[in-house]
Design a protein around this motif. Structure first.
Motif, PDB file in Angstrom:
ATOM      1  N   ASP A  22      -3.446 -74.908  78.606  1.00 25.41           N
ATOM      2  CA  ASP A  22      -4.615 -74.852  79.501  1.00 25.41           C
ATOM      3  C   ASP A  22      -5.665 -73.889  78.954  1.00 25.41           C
ATOM      4  OD1 ASP A  22      -3.511 -76.657  81.237  1.00 25.41           O
ATOM      5  OD2 ASP A  22      -2.890 -75.177  82.731  1.00 25.41           O
ATOM      6  N   GLU A  23      -5.214 -72.763  78.422  1.00 27.68           N
ATOM      7  CA  GLU A  23      -6.119 -71.780  77.826  1.00 27.68           C
ATOM      8  C   GLU A  23      -6.797 -72.374  76.594  1.00 27.68           C
ATOM      9  OE1 GLU A  23      -8.189 -68.256  76.748  1.00 27.68           O
ATOM     10  OE2 GLU A  23      -7.417 -69.043  78.647  1.00 27.68           O
ATOM     11  N   TRP A  24      -6.037 -73.063  75.750  1.00 24.36           N
ATOM     12  CA  TRP A  24      -6.625 -73.711  74.572  1.00 24.36           C
ATOM     13  C   TRP A  24      -7.676 -74.735  74.997  1.00 24.36           C
ATOM     14  CZ3 TRP A  24      -1.479 -74.682  71.477  1.00 24.36           C
ATOM     15  CH2 TRP A  24      -1.154 -73.517  70.775  1.00 24.36           C
ATOM     16  N   THR A  43      -1.597 -66.414  74.804  1.00 23.87           N
ATOM     17  CA  THR A  43      -2.439 -66.711  75.973  1.00 23.87           C
ATOM     18  C   THR A  43      -3.176 -65.461  76.436  1.00 23.87           C
ATOM     19  OG1 THR A  43      -0.901 -68.442  76.703  1.00 23.87           O
ATOM     20  CG2 THR A  43      -2.447 -67.580  78.345  1.00 23.87           C
ATOM     21  N   GLU A  44      -2.456 -64.337  76.525  1.00 24.78           N
ATOM     22  CA  GLU A  44      -3.054 -63.084  77.001  1.00 24.78           C
ATOM     23  C   GLU A  44      -4.160 -62.611  76.060  1.00 24.78           C
ATOM     24  OE1 GLU A  44      -3.581 -59.995  79.696  1.00 24.78           O
ATOM     25  OE2 GLU A  44      -2.275 -61.758  79.864  1.00 24.78           O
ATOM     26  N   ILE A  45      -3.911 -62.654  74.757  1.00 21.95           N
ATOM     27  CA  ILE A  45      -4.918 -62.220  73.782  1.00 21.95           C
ATOM     28  C   ILE A  45      -6.142 -63.124  73.844  1.00 21.95           C
ATOM     29  CG2 ILE A  45      -5.413 -61.907  71.323  1.00 21.95           C
ATOM     30  CD1 ILE A  45      -2.458 -61.187  70.936  1.00 21.95           C
ATOM     31  N   SER A  46      -5.893 -64.440  73.979  1.00 21.54           N
ATOM     32  CA  SER A  46      -7.003 -65.390  74.048  1.00 21.54           C
ATOM     33  C   SER A  46      -7.870 -65.138  75.277  1.00 21.54           C
ATOM     34  CB  SER A  46      -6.456 -66.828  74.079  1.00 21.54           C
ATOM     35  OG  SER A  46      -7.507 -67.763  74.151  1.00 21.54           O
ATOM     36  N   GLN A  47      -7.231 -64.841  76.411  1.00 21.57           N
ATOM     37  CA  GLN A  47      -7.991 -64.567  77.624  1.00 21.57           C
ATOM     38  C   GLN A  47      -8.835 -63.309  77.484  1.00 21.57           C
ATOM     39  OE1 GLN A  47      -4.811 -64.493  80.507  1.00 21.57           O
ATOM     40  NE2 GLN A  47      -4.881 -66.701  80.867  1.00 21.57           N
ATOM     41  N   ASP A  69     -11.262 -71.491  64.192  1.00 19.27           N
ATOM     42  CA  ASP A  69     -10.779 -70.446  63.286  1.00 19.27           C
ATOM     43  C   ASP A  69     -10.423 -69.170  64.053  1.00 19.27           C
ATOM     44  OD1 ASP A  69     -10.907 -71.966  61.002  1.00 19.27           O
ATOM     45  OD2 ASP A  69     -12.905 -71.281  60.414  1.00 19.27           O
ATOM     46  N   GLN A  70     -11.213 -68.840  65.063  1.00 23.72           N
ATOM     47  CA  GLN A  70     -10.901 -67.666  65.877  1.00 23.72           C
ATOM     48  C   GLN A  70      -9.613 -67.881  66.665  1.00 23.72           C
ATOM     49  OE1 GLN A  70     -14.446 -67.057  68.210  1.00 23.72           O
ATOM     50  NE2 GLN A  70     -15.589 -66.109  66.523  1.00 23.72           N
ATOM     51  N   ASN A  71      -9.387 -69.108  67.132  1.00 23.59           N
ATOM     52  CA  ASN A  71      -8.145 -69.422  67.826  1.00 23.59           C
ATOM     53  C   ASN A  71      -6.935 -69.312  66.886  1.00 23.59           C
ATOM     54  OD1 ASN A  71      -8.315 -70.453  70.797  1.00 23.59           O
ATOM     55  ND2 ASN A  71     -10.139 -71.301  69.801  1.00 23.59           N
ATOM     56  N   LYS A  72      -7.145 -69.638  65.617  1.00 19.51           N
ATOM     57  CA  LYS A  72      -6.066 -69.477  64.632  1.00 19.51           C
ATOM     58  C   LYS A  72      -5.667 -68.010  64.501  1.00 19.51           C
ATOM     59  CE  LYS A  72      -7.045 -73.314  61.431  1.00 19.51           C
ATOM     60  NZ  LYS A  72      -7.473 -73.604  60.034  1.00 19.51           N
ATOM     61  N   VAL A  73      -6.659 -67.126  64.461  1.00 19.50           N
ATOM     62  CA  VAL A  73      -6.392 -65.691  64.346  1.00 19.50           C
ATOM     63  C   VAL A  73      -5.599 -65.207  65.561  1.00 19.50           C
ATOM     64  CG1 VAL A  73      -7.440 -63.397  64.280  1.00 19.50           C
ATOM     65  CG2 VAL A  73      -8.421 -65.262  62.908  1.00 19.50           C
ATOM     66  N   VAL A  74      -6.018 -65.636  66.741  1.00 25.51           N
ATOM     67  CA  VAL A  74      -5.329 -65.241  67.972  1.00 25.51           C
ATOM     68  C   VAL A  74      -3.890 -65.750  67.971  1.00 25.51           C
ATOM     69  CG1 VAL A  74      -5.263 -65.581  70.472  1.00 25.51           C
ATOM     70  CG2 VAL A  74      -7.435 -65.082  69.344  1.00 25.51           C
ATOM     71  N   ALA A  75      -3.688 -66.991  67.537  1.00 27.12           N
ATOM     72  CA  ALA A  75      -2.346 -67.572  67.482  1.00 27.12           C
ATOM     73  C   ALA A  75      -1.436 -66.766  66.568  1.00 27.12           C
ATOM     74  CB  ALA A  75      -2.423 -69.028  67.010  1.00 27.12           C
ATOM     75  N   HIS A  76      -1.976 -66.328  65.435  1.00 24.08           N
ATOM     76  CA  HIS A  76      -1.187 -65.531  64.492  1.00 24.08           C
ATOM     77  C   HIS A  76      -0.857 -64.167  65.086  1.00 24.08           C
ATOM     78  CE1 HIS A  76      -0.335 -62.992  60.948  1.00 24.08           C
ATOM     79  NE2 HIS A  76       0.223 -64.103  60.489  1.00 24.08           N
ATOM     80  N   ARG A  90      -9.510 -74.679  77.632  1.00 21.10           N
ATOM     81  CA  ARG A  90     -10.717 -73.950  78.061  1.00 21.10           C
ATOM     82  C   ARG A  90     -11.508 -73.443  76.863  1.00 21.10           C
ATOM     83  NH1 ARG A  90      -7.176 -72.190  82.256  1.00 21.10           N
ATOM     84  NH2 ARG A  90      -6.497 -70.391  81.033  1.00 21.10           N
ATOM     85  N   ARG A  91     -10.837 -73.162  75.756  1.00 19.09           N
ATOM     86  CA  ARG A  91     -11.505 -72.654  74.546  1.00 19.09           C
ATOM     87  C   ARG A  91     -12.001 -73.779  73.643  1.00 19.09           C
ATOM     88  NH1 ARG A  91     -12.792 -68.577  77.028  1.00 19.09           N
ATOM     89  NH2 ARG A  91     -11.027 -67.484  77.960  1.00 19.09           N
ATOM     90  N   GLY A  92     -11.872 -75.018  74.084  1.00 20.72           N
ATOM     91  CA  GLY A  92     -12.399 -76.140  73.320  1.00 20.72           C
ATOM     92  C   GLY A  92     -11.485 -76.648  72.228  1.00 20.72           C
ATOM     93  N   VAL A  93     -10.229 -76.186  72.223  1.00 21.39           N
ATOM     94  CA  VAL A  93      -9.264 -76.685  71.243  1.00 21.39           C
ATOM     95  C   VAL A  93      -8.866 -78.103  71.640  1.00 21.39           C
ATOM     96  CG1 VAL A  93      -7.007 -76.320  70.166  1.00 21.39           C
ATOM     97  CG2 VAL A  93      -8.412 -74.355  70.830  1.00 21.39           C
ATOM     98  N   LYS A  94      -8.787 -78.999  70.668  1.00 23.71           N
ATOM     99  CA  LYS A  94      -8.508 -80.404  70.949  1.00 23.71           C
ATOM    100  C   LYS A  94      -7.010 -80.661  70.967  1.00 23.71           C
ATOM    101  CE  LYS A  94     -12.834 -81.858  68.748  1.00 23.71           C
ATOM    102  NZ  LYS A  94     -13.425 -82.575  67.596  1.00 23.71           N
TER     103      LYS A  94
END
Length: 280
Positions: A155-157, A218-222, A230-237, A159-163
Motif C-alpha cells: 500500500d505504501e509503495w 514501510t516506516e522509512i518510506s513513510q 530509484d529513491q524507493n530502491k534506496v529505502v528498500a535496501h 502511494r509512492r507511485g511504484v508499479k
C-alpha cells in the motif's frame, strides 16, 4: 491466486481480486477447460470468441487481459472475465458442469463480500487452509501477520507511485537480498522450490526477519516519502539491511545460520496429523 472447484473437480481456476473495481477476474481458458474437458482450451476459446464476436456479443469484445501464472511458472497475458461475464460465457458452452459451476461462482462472490464486511472471516479461512496443509498453529500466526505487514508495504509503495508487478518484484528482491544475502530466486533454489511461495516455506525466524525488513522499509518510506523508483530502491535496501544486521547478531549468539534449506512443513512433520484431526 487459484481456487479449487471442490464441488465437482480438483482442477484449479486462476482468479484475481481487483481492489479498485471490487470484482473477481477469472481465467476464461481455465473455465473452458473445466466445462468442456478440451485438451486445447485456448483453441476452443479462440473459436468460440470468434463466433461470439460475429454474434455481436459484448463478452468477446470487452473481456480484459491480466498476467497470470502458467503451469511453467511464468506469467502470461490471459483473457479474463468478471463473474457476470462468466455467467454469460457458461450459457454459450453446453456442459453438464454448468450448474455446479454457477453455484461455485455465487459462493466465490459471497465469500468475498463476507470478507470485505468482516476481515476476520478471510483470516479464519486462511488459517484453516494452512492447517489442512500441515502447518503448526504457531507458524500460521506468524504467516498471517506477515501477510498484514506485506499489505502495509505494498500500500505504501502504491502511494509512492511504484508499479505493481515488475517494480514490486525488484524492490522485494532488494529487501530480501539485503537481509538474507540471497535474491528471491537464490533463496527459492536454496530451499529447492520452483513456483511455490517462498514465504510459505520459511521457518518462524525467517518469517520474523522478513517481516522486520518489510515493516522497517514501510516506516522509512513513510518518513522519507521517496518520489522516484530509484529513491524507493534506496529505502528498500535500508529496510532490508536493518533486518540483516539483526540476523547476523542472532547468528553470532547462536552459532548457526538462520537461513535454512528446509521449510516450515518439513521442519514440523509432527504437527500434520494433529492439525488435520483438529479441523475435522
Amino acid at each position: 491466486m487459484s481456487h479449487n472447484l471442490e464441488e465437482f473437480t480438483q482442477e484449479k481456476i486462476r482468479s484475481h481480486w481487483d481492489d479498485k473495481s471490487e470484482k473477481w477476474y477469472i481465467s476464461i481458458t481455465d473455465i473452458v477447460r473445466v466445462l468442456t474437458g478440451s485438451p486445447n482450451p485456448r483453441k476452443y476459446w479462440s473459436v468460440l470468441k470468434t463466433r461470439l464476436k460475429n454474434e455481436g456479443s459484448e463478452l468477446a469484445t470487452n473481456c480484459s487481459q491480466l498476467k497470470m501464472q502458467s503451469a511453467d511458472g511464468k506469467f502470461y497475458l490471459t483473457d479474463v472475465a468478471d463473474i457476470e461475464q462468466i455467467l454469460r460465457l457458461i450459457q454459450s458452452i453446453p456442459s453438464p458442469k454448468a450448474e455446479p459451476f454457477k453455484l461455485w461462482l455465487a459462493k466465490l462472490g459471497n465469500e468475498r463480500i463476507q470478507e470485505t464486511e468482516d476481515p476476520e472471516i478471510g483470516i479464519d479461512r486462511a488459517m484453516q487452509s494452512y492447517l489442512r496443509k500441515g502447518y503448526s498453529k504457531e507458524w500460521i500466526n506468524q504467516r498471517l501477520k506477515s501477510i498484514e505487514v506485506r499489505k502495509e508495504l505494498t500500500d505504501e509503495w502504491d502511494r509512492r507511485g511504484v508499479k505493481a508487478g515488475r517494480e514490486f518484484a525488484i524492490l522485494t528482491d532488494i529487501i530480501t537480498q539485503a537481509w538474507s544475502e540471497k535474491t528471491v530466486k537464490e533463496y527459492k533454489q536454496f530451499k529447492d522450490l520452483k513456483k511455490e511461495s517462498l514465504r510459505d516455506h520459511m521457518t518462524n525466524l525467517e518469517l520474523v526477519l522478513n517481516m522486520l525488513a518489510e515493516a522497517t522499509t514501510t516506516e522509512i518510506s513513510q518518513q522519507n516519502q521517496p518520489d522516484t523508483f530509484d529513491q524507493n530502491k534506496v529505502v528498500a535496501h535500508e529496510g532490508g539491511s536493518i533486518a540483516g544486521n539483526t540476523r547476523r547478531q542472532i547468528e553470532a549468539k547462536t552459532g548457526k545460520s538462520i537461513i535454512s534449506g528446509s521449510n516450515a512443513k518439513g521442519e514440523l512433520p509432527e504437527n500434520v496429523a494433529e492439525n488435520k484431526r483438529s479441523i475435522k
